[in-house]
Design a protein around this motif. Structure first.
Motif, PDB file in Angstrom:
ATOM      1  N   SER A  39       0.848  -1.196   0.000  1.00 38.26           N
ATOM      2  CA  SER A  39       0.000   0.000   0.000  1.00 38.26           C
ATOM      3  C   SER A  39       0.884   1.247   0.000  1.00 38.26           C
ATOM      4  O   SER A  39       2.095   1.171   0.255  1.00 38.26           O
ATOM      5  CB  SER A  39      -0.887   0.008   1.245  1.00 38.26           C
ATOM      6  N   GLU A  40       0.285   2.402  -0.262  1.00 36.22           N
ATOM      7  CA  GLU A  40       1.037   3.656  -0.247  1.00 36.22           C
ATOM      8  C   GLU A  40       1.646   3.901   1.133  1.00 36.22           C
ATOM      9  O   GLU A  40       2.773   4.375   1.252  1.00 36.22           O
ATOM     10  CB  GLU A  40       0.125   4.826  -0.635  1.00 36.22           C
ATOM     11  N   ARG A  41       0.887   3.575   2.177  1.00 42.66           N
ATOM     12  CA  ARG A  41       1.402   3.741   3.540  1.00 42.66           C
ATOM     13  C   ARG A  41       2.601   2.829   3.777  1.00 42.66           C
ATOM     14  O   ARG A  41       3.610   3.248   4.348  1.00 42.66           O
ATOM     15  CB  ARG A  41       0.292   3.444   4.558  1.00 42.66           C
TER      16      ARG A  41
END
Length: 212
Positions: free
Chosen positions: A151-153
């Motif tokens: 994920s981006e996180r």
């Protein structure tokens, strides 16, 4: 799809922030009777403007550049011109980076180490409407096609790990708890099939998930 005119040279534009590489490409191209170098620019933002003005048949695009990188430039150019034919020239052989470039609209992905052997054939092939991906990169893309992406996180956290930050520092920077960082790291390990932070960073760099 337009049929290439054999009587008209292939009009080429180079996008790279290294003058020496642009000079090298120019030296190779200028010896070809069926090719013409019509423009050289040093970043993605310049490439978008130059493409609109020059309308080259084939664009040779680097990925890592200041101001705007290649993937964003590819997406912007392809949005304006669905027939734009773009060849990525890069030192990065990671499958994630390659997949991003192809998804953005690149027609070919070529490593700079193979320019002397493959550049001219790839330009002619892409101009004729074909695509090209080196077999070893295509194999890596296929191998990881079913993997769950980070994920981006998770990518952001891994980027901070690569910069030498401990979990406590990452938690402070992102305003999350240390336990949340640990949970993200566990997820990252699973997705990258690694067992520790060092291997996670190494694998992510190799595949083009993160950059230093």
């Amino acid at each position: 799809m337009q049929t290439p005119d054999p009587a008209r040279p292939i009009r080429i534009m180079t996008v790279d922030d290294h003058p020496a590489l642009r000079d090298g490409i120019a030296a190779i191209v200028e010896l070809q009777p069926d090719m013409l170098l019509v423009g050289e620019v040093s970043n993605g933002a310049e490439a978008i403007a130059a493409f609109a003005n020059l309308r080259p048949d084939v664009v040779l695009m680097d990925l890592q550049m200041p101001v705007m990188g290649g993937i964003d430039a590819i997406a912007a150019i392809r949005k304006e011109s669905r027939n734009a034919r773009i060849i990525v020239l890069t030192t990065y052989d990671g499958d994630v980076q390659a997949a991003r470039a192809l998804k953005a609209g690149a027609a070919a992905y070529l490593l700079k180490s193979s320019l002397r052997k493959e550049l001219l054939d790839t330009i002619r092939s892409v101009h004729a409407g074909r695509r090209y991906i080196p077999p070893e990169i295509a194999q890596e893309i296929a191998l990881h096609a079913a993997d769950e992406p980070l994920s981006e996180r998770e990518i952001g956290i891994l980027q901070l790990v690569a910069a030498g930050n401990a979990n406590k520092e990452i938690a402070w920077r992102l305003s999350i708890s240390e336990d949340t960082v640990k949970a993200h790291m566990k997820s990252i390990f699973g997705k990258l099939d690694v067992n520790d932070r060092t291997h996670a960073v190494t694998a992510a760099l190799k595949r083009g998930v993160i950059e230093l």
